[in-house]
Design a protein around this motif. Structure first.
Motif, PDB file in Angstrom:
ATOM      1  N   VAL A  38       0.821  -1.219   0.000  1.00  0.00           N
ATOM      2  CA  VAL A  38       0.000   0.000   0.000  1.00  0.00           C
ATOM      3  C   VAL A  38       0.856   1.271   0.000  1.00  0.00           C
ATOM      4  CG1 VAL A  38      -2.035  -1.075   1.062  1.00  0.00           C
ATOM      5  CG2 VAL A  38      -0.296  -0.011   2.536  1.00  0.00           C
ATOM      6  N   GLY A  39       2.134   1.117   0.359  1.00  0.00           N
ATOM      7  CA  GLY A  39       3.045   2.267   0.287  1.00  0.00           C
ATOM      8  C   GLY A  39       3.571   2.771   1.625  1.00  0.00           C
ATOM      9  N   THR A  95       6.381   2.016   3.337  1.00  0.00           N
ATOM     10  CA  THR A  95       7.801   2.380   3.284  1.00  0.00           C
ATOM     11  C   THR A  95       8.002   3.666   2.479  1.00  0.00           C
ATOM     12  OG1 THR A  95       8.396   0.053   3.480  1.00  0.00           O
ATOM     13  CG2 THR A  95      10.116   1.530   2.676  1.00  0.00           C
ATOM     14  N   LEU A 153      10.635   6.517  -3.843  1.00  0.00           N
ATOM     15  CA  LEU A 153      11.384   5.360  -4.325  1.00  0.00           C
ATOM     16  C   LEU A 153      10.585   4.658  -5.404  1.00  0.00           C
ATOM     17  CD1 LEU A 153      12.908   2.936  -1.648  1.00  0.00           C
ATOM     18  CD2 LEU A 153      14.012   4.038  -3.579  1.00  0.00           C
ATOM     19  N   GLY A 194      10.170   2.194  -8.814  1.00  0.00           N
ATOM     20  CA  GLY A 194      10.848   0.997  -9.302  1.00  0.00           C
ATOM     21  C   GLY A 194      10.510  -0.227  -8.495  1.00  0.00           C
ATOM     22  N   ILE A 250      10.322  -3.662  -2.804  1.00  0.00           N
ATOM     23  CA  ILE A 250      10.963  -4.593  -1.871  1.00  0.00           C
ATOM     24  C   ILE A 250      10.151  -4.600  -0.591  1.00  0.00           C
ATOM     25  CG2 ILE A 250      13.082  -5.131  -0.587  1.00  0.00           C
ATOM     26  CD1 ILE A 250      14.518  -3.360  -2.774  1.00  0.00           C
ATOM     27  N   THR A 296       8.855  -5.028   3.101  1.00  0.00           N
ATOM     28  CA  THR A 296       9.511  -4.934   4.412  1.00  0.00           C
ATOM     29  C   THR A 296       9.445  -6.294   5.107  1.00  0.00           C
ATOM     30  OG1 THR A 296       8.808  -2.638   4.563  1.00  0.00           O
ATOM     31  CG2 THR A 296       9.450  -3.695   6.639  1.00  0.00           C
ATOM     32  N   ASP A 299       7.967   1.205  10.683  1.00  0.00           N
ATOM     33  CA  ASP A 299       7.436   0.710   9.414  1.00  0.00           C
ATOM     34  C   ASP A 299       7.275  -0.806   9.556  1.00  0.00           C
ATOM     35  OD1 ASP A 299       6.788   0.275   6.781  1.00  0.00           O
ATOM     36  OD2 ASP A 299       8.834   0.516   6.029  1.00  0.00           O
ATOM     37  N   THR A 300       6.061  -1.288   9.369  1.00  0.00           N
ATOM     38  CA  THR A 300       5.833  -2.721   9.582  1.00  0.00           C
ATOM     39  C   THR A 300       5.623  -3.437   8.251  1.00  0.00           C
ATOM     40  OG1 THR A 300       3.433  -2.447   9.747  1.00  0.00           O
ATOM     41  CG2 THR A 300       4.702  -2.244  11.791  1.00  0.00           C
ATOM     42  N   GLY A 354       3.544  -5.579   5.779  1.00  0.00           N
ATOM     43  CA  GLY A 354       2.113  -5.807   5.595  1.00  0.00           C
ATOM     44  C   GLY A 354       1.784  -7.269   5.379  1.00  0.00           C
ATOM     45  N   ASP A 393      -2.290   9.716  -6.509  1.00  0.00           N
ATOM     46  CA  ASP A 393      -1.822  10.217  -7.810  1.00  0.00           C
ATOM     47  C   ASP A 393      -2.280   9.330  -8.964  1.00  0.00           C
ATOM     48  OD1 ASP A 393       0.753   8.258  -8.440  1.00  0.00           O
ATOM     49  OD2 ASP A 393       0.432   8.558  -6.320  1.00  0.00           O
ATOM     50  N   CYS A 394      -2.718   8.094  -8.638  1.00  0.00           N
ATOM     51  CA  CYS A 394      -3.062   7.134  -9.697  1.00  0.00           C
ATOM     52  C   CYS A 394      -4.509   7.307 -10.132  1.00  0.00           C
ATOM     53  CB  CYS A 394      -2.856   5.703  -9.203  1.00  0.00           C
ATOM     54  SG  CYS A 394      -1.178   5.323  -8.758  1.00  0.00           S
TER      55      CYS A 394
END
Ligand code: GTP
Length: 207
Positions: free
Chosen positions: A13-14, A16, A28, A30, A33, A35, A58-59, A61, A119-120
């Motif tokens: 979902v974003g 990180t 970031l 591309g 990766i 978490t 930051d966990t 998901g 933004d999408c």
């Protein structure tokens, strides 16, 4: 004591990227990766000329890390719960996340629901009103964000940081969830605070 803010929500979902945008001001793009377990970063912010050091957790998901992340809920002062506006399942899973929060977090934890990837525009699967409705139902603050454009990212962190600072200093009645009022005020542009990062999303025309 540094306030602890935790980022929660389905994998991808974003979380990180939101942290990266807030901490380093960049996106970031591309390769994605995932978490592993839990990671944490700090950032010092200024609230009314006082410095507050936020600890941001930051966990992961992914379901397989759930038992690891549950162990960290208890210490969290605020939770940013994310879904991806292009991924309906991540939105549908928010109720389950709120259930986990009820089970594992402190009763007075500050919760903010964030619909990320605003933004999408063309790929949107969850309308902004649906997010607002869900947040109202659970009495939590809500906004749409984009780690890519920076929309509302700083506002989200600053709103919870402000609430936590007031709570720590005993200036605020902790029974009153004031983050919502604060966010509403900022989004209506009624305040002269300089940090708002609200930008109109060119595709979906929301802010
Ligand atoms: P886990 O670590 O598995 O829990 O995932 P996560 O929630 O931390 O997701 P992450 O931040 O790694 O982002 C996943 C993917 O979404 C990456 O490919 C990012 O580039 C992309 N992404 C994240 N935020 C945004 C955003 O605001 N807009 C767009 N367009 N893409 C985003």
């Amino acid at each position: 004591m540094a306030p602890k803010v935790m980022l929660l929500g389905d994998s991808g979902v974003g979380k990180t990227c939101i942290l990266m945008r807030f901490r380093e001001g960049r996106f970031l793009a591309g390769n994605f990766i995932s978490t592993v377990g839990v990671d944490f970063r700090t950032k010092v912010v200024s609230i009314d000329e006082t410095k507050v050091k936020l600890q941001i957790w930051d966990t992961a998901g992914q379901e397989r890390f759930r038992s690891v992340t549950h162990a960290y809920y208890r210490d969290a002062h605020a939770l940013l719960l994310l879904y991806d506006v292009t991924n309906k399942t991540s939105f549908d899973n928010i109720r389950a996340w709120l259930g986990e929060i009820k089970e594992y977090a402190q009763d007075d934890v500050v919760i903010m629901l964030l619909g990320n990837k605003a933004d999408c525009g063309s790929e949107r699967a969850v309308r902004r009103e649906e997010g607002e409705r869900l947040a109202r139902e659970y009495n939590v603050a809500f906004m749409e964000t984009s780690a890519k454009s920076g929309q509302n990212v700083e506002l989200a962190f600053m709103a919870v940081a402000r609430e936590l600072k007031y709570r720590q200093s005993g200036q605020r009645d902790t029974n009153k969830f004031s983050v919502q009022d604060y966010v509403r005020e900022k989004q209506n542009g009624k305040s002269s605070q300089p940090f708002t990062q609200q930008q109109q999303c060119p595709q979906c025309n929301t802010n």
